[in-house]
Scaffold this active site. Structure first.
Site, PDB file in Angstrom:
ATOM      1  N   HIS A  17       0.855  -1.174   0.000  1.00  0.00           N
ATOM      2  CA  HIS A  17       0.000   0.000   0.000  1.00  0.00           C
ATOM      3  C   HIS A  17       0.896   1.231   0.000  1.00  0.00           C
ATOM      4  CE1 HIS A  17      -4.165   1.436   0.508  1.00  0.00           C
ATOM      5  NE2 HIS A  17      -3.583   2.518   1.013  1.00  0.00           N
ATOM      6  N   SER A  56      -6.674   4.429   8.387  1.00  0.00           N
ATOM      7  CA  SER A  56      -7.196   4.190   7.044  1.00  0.00           C
ATOM      8  C   SER A  56      -6.477   3.015   6.374  1.00  0.00           C
ATOM      9  CB  SER A  56      -7.008   5.481   6.227  1.00  0.00           C
ATOM     10  OG  SER A  56      -7.233   5.261   4.864  1.00  0.00           O
ATOM     11  N   ARG A  92     -12.457  12.972   4.402  1.00  0.00           N
ATOM     12  CA  ARG A  92     -11.124  13.603   4.580  1.00  0.00           C
ATOM     13  C   ARG A  92     -10.718  14.304   3.299  1.00  0.00           C
ATOM     14  NH1 ARG A  92      -7.585   8.862   5.624  1.00  0.00           N
ATOM     15  NH2 ARG A  92      -5.870  10.324   5.677  1.00  0.00           N
ATOM     16  N   ASP A 145     -13.653   3.244   6.914  1.00  0.00           N
ATOM     17  CA  ASP A 145     -12.686   3.968   6.076  1.00  0.00           C
ATOM     18  C   ASP A 145     -13.364   4.499   4.817  1.00  0.00           C
ATOM     19  OD1 ASP A 145     -10.024   4.920   5.433  1.00  0.00           O
ATOM     20  OD2 ASP A 145     -10.030   3.434   3.837  1.00  0.00           O
ATOM     21  N   LYS A 157      -7.840  -1.237   6.130  1.00  0.00           N
ATOM     22  CA  LYS A 157      -8.068  -1.919   4.839  1.00  0.00           C
ATOM     23  C   LYS A 157      -7.193  -3.167   4.738  1.00  0.00           C
ATOM     24  CE  LYS A 157      -7.395   1.800   2.092  1.00  0.00           C
ATOM     25  NZ  LYS A 157      -7.602   3.031   2.832  1.00  0.00           N
TER      26      LYS A 157
HETATM   27  N1  URA Z   1      -3.871   5.705   1.556  1.00  0.00           N
HETATM   28  C1  URA Z   1      -4.932   5.342   2.314  1.00  0.00           C
HETATM   29  O1  URA Z   1      -5.526   4.310   2.098  1.00  0.00           O
HETATM   30  N2  URA Z   1      -5.296   6.156   3.302  1.00  0.00           N
HETATM   31  C2  URA Z   1      -4.668   7.311   3.582  1.00  0.00           C
HETATM   32  O2  URA Z   1      -5.058   7.967   4.504  1.00  0.00           O
HETATM   33  C3  URA Z   1      -3.568   7.698   2.781  1.00  0.00           C
HETATM   34  C4  URA Z   1      -3.185   6.871   1.763  1.00  0.00           C
END
Ligand code: URA
Length: 438
Positions: free
Chosen positions: A82, A183, A168, A161, A187
């Site tokens: 990620h 966040s 956000r 999220d 995930k």
């Molecule tokens: N990627 C995400 O999934 N969340 C964030 O807050 C920033 C980058």
């Protein structure tokens, strides 16, 4: 408990309890807490921060807002990567097929555009028919048949999220460590992973532009990931200039498919280099190779043999997309030839780029959202071959903006021109991978 009391407590800088955080996140997910209350709370967290304890409780509550997928019956290591977000940051589109073709199972839950950064889901949707709202059953089927599956947050997976992320983006509350940690980890934790690699961006196009803050974020992500039993590693990587040549949606997918096809343009080379590095780290975490050198070789082999391209093609077909995009991407992807040159205003060397400004310029030309419900125009983009350290002469092309709307295209080109600083003395190009945090 009332949402306004929790907002007030955070506004006044006090520490929230486990019950208060759980109550608030539950209300976010169910819709019992109104969006204006969530927005106020996000701003209070942004301004006052959270203690380490609050940050873990927030992540835990966000993770448990939905289901935690169990892929333990899949006889392969489940590993994902990620990114904390960047401009032209498109590596997921290469890493997922690289790692899957190398034997890793990659259940990837991604996001949409956030702030000035692009989102994997929006990019994938520029492939006609490609779906990123798979049901859990479909997600599993795609994973079984192609080795990787790409989906967004849903009402089942990381639903808190899903709501917080969109708010956000629309309320300028992205750049807060506890919100980013909650966040990302909610995930990744929901996807039933054994391990993960996190690409933490730093520099003028990152949410954490300051290297010390980026390191703090990387350490928090690794610590929180490990505490949930996901073996985590972070790489701090450069975001002082757009990654590769393309910024936008169709143009980024085009760049990735060309790379998968072995058509390697020098401007795009950093995308390939970073994707190989991150995918190789996944292979080591998956215990498919013992050394990073052997893992890099394994990824290069699946790239050069065309196996990764075929894995990507299978995934596109399985997720409802047009697989011919792999043969003739420029014909299948929605592109425009309405172009606006960005010229260098003077002779000298590119010393600095306001990369976030490049991202904002593309977003405001139609390649991003101002309001949650806005539709993205996948045709809008910017292509550049000019990098930090390059010498340019007055009038040379720094890059080209693509946009169907002449007014918006020209505005983006003017803004991007101002985002490139041209100095008299040459500077060293920034190093792509800066640090590894275990
Ligand atoms: N990627 C995400 O999934 N969340 C964030 O807050 C920033 C980058």
């Amino acid at each position: 408990m009332r949402p306004q009391d929790i907002i007030r407590k955070k506004r006044d800088g006090a520490e929230l309890s486990r019950d208060e955080i759980a109550f608030f996140v539950k209300g976010v997910t169910s819709g019992d807490v109104a969006e204006y209350q969530i927005s106020a709370w996000l701003m209070a967290v942004f301004l006052n921060g959270m203690t380490d304890g609050e940050q873990s409780l927030l992540t835990e509550a966000m993770l448990h807002s939905g289901e935690i997928l169990d892929f333990s019956d899949i006889p392969k290591p489940k590993v994902d990567k990620h990114s904390t977000g960047g401009v032209g940051d498109k590596t997921s589109l290469l890493i997922a097929p690289f790692a899957a073709a190398a034997g890793v199972c990659v259940p990837m839950i991604s996001g949409r555009g956030l702030g000035h950064t692009g989102g994997t889901l929006d990019k994938l949707e520029s492939i006609p028919g490609y779906r990123v709202n798979l049901s859990l059953k479909e997600f599993r089927q795609v994973l079984d048949t192609t080795g990787f599956a790409m989906n967004g947050q849903t009402k089942e997976i990381a639903p808190a999220d899903k709501k917080l992320y969109a708010l956000r983006d629309a309320t300028a509350t992205v750049e807060a460590i506890p919100l980013i940690v909650g966040s990302i980890i909610s995930k990744k934790g929901a996807a039933g992973l054994d391990a993960m690699v996190i690409d933490v961006k730093t520099g003028s196009g990152a949410f954490m532009s300051d290297p010390a803050r980026a390191k703090q974020l990387a350490q928090a992500l690794v610590k929180t990931g490990n505490s949930l039993g996901i073996h985590s590693q972070a790489l701090i990587t450069d975001m002082n200039q757009p990654l590769g040549s393309a910024v936008g949606h169709s143009v980024e997918v085009l760049e990735c498919i060309n790379l998968l096809r072995g058509e390697i343009d020098e401007g795009a080379r950093p995308v390939l280099d970073l994707s190989i590095e991150l995918a190789a780290r996944m292979v080591v975490l998956a215990k498919l190779e013992n050394t990073i050198e052997a893992a890099r070789d394994r990824i290069k082999r699946v790239h050069e043999s065309g196996a990764a391209l075929e894995t990507f093609r299978a995934n596109v077909a399985a997720q409802g997309g047009e697989p011919r995009v792999c043969d003739d991407p420029a014909k299948i992807l929605p592109l425009t030839d309405k172009a606006f040159e960005v010229e260098s205003p003077r002779s000298g060397f590119v010393t600095k780029i306001s990369t976030a400004e490049v991202g904002h310029s593309v977003a405001e030309a139609g390649g991003g959202r101002v309001r949650i419900e806005d539709k993205i125009d996948p045709r809008v983009g910017f292509i550049t071959k000019t990098k930090i350290g390059d010498e340019v002469r007055a009038g040379d092309s720094i890059g080209v903006v693509f946009c169907d709307d002449a007014g918006r295209g020209q505005t983006a080109a003017t803004r991007i021109q101002a985002a490139y600083e041209i100095g008299e003395a040459p500077v060293e190009p920034p190093q792509l991978v800066k640090e590894v945090i275990d």
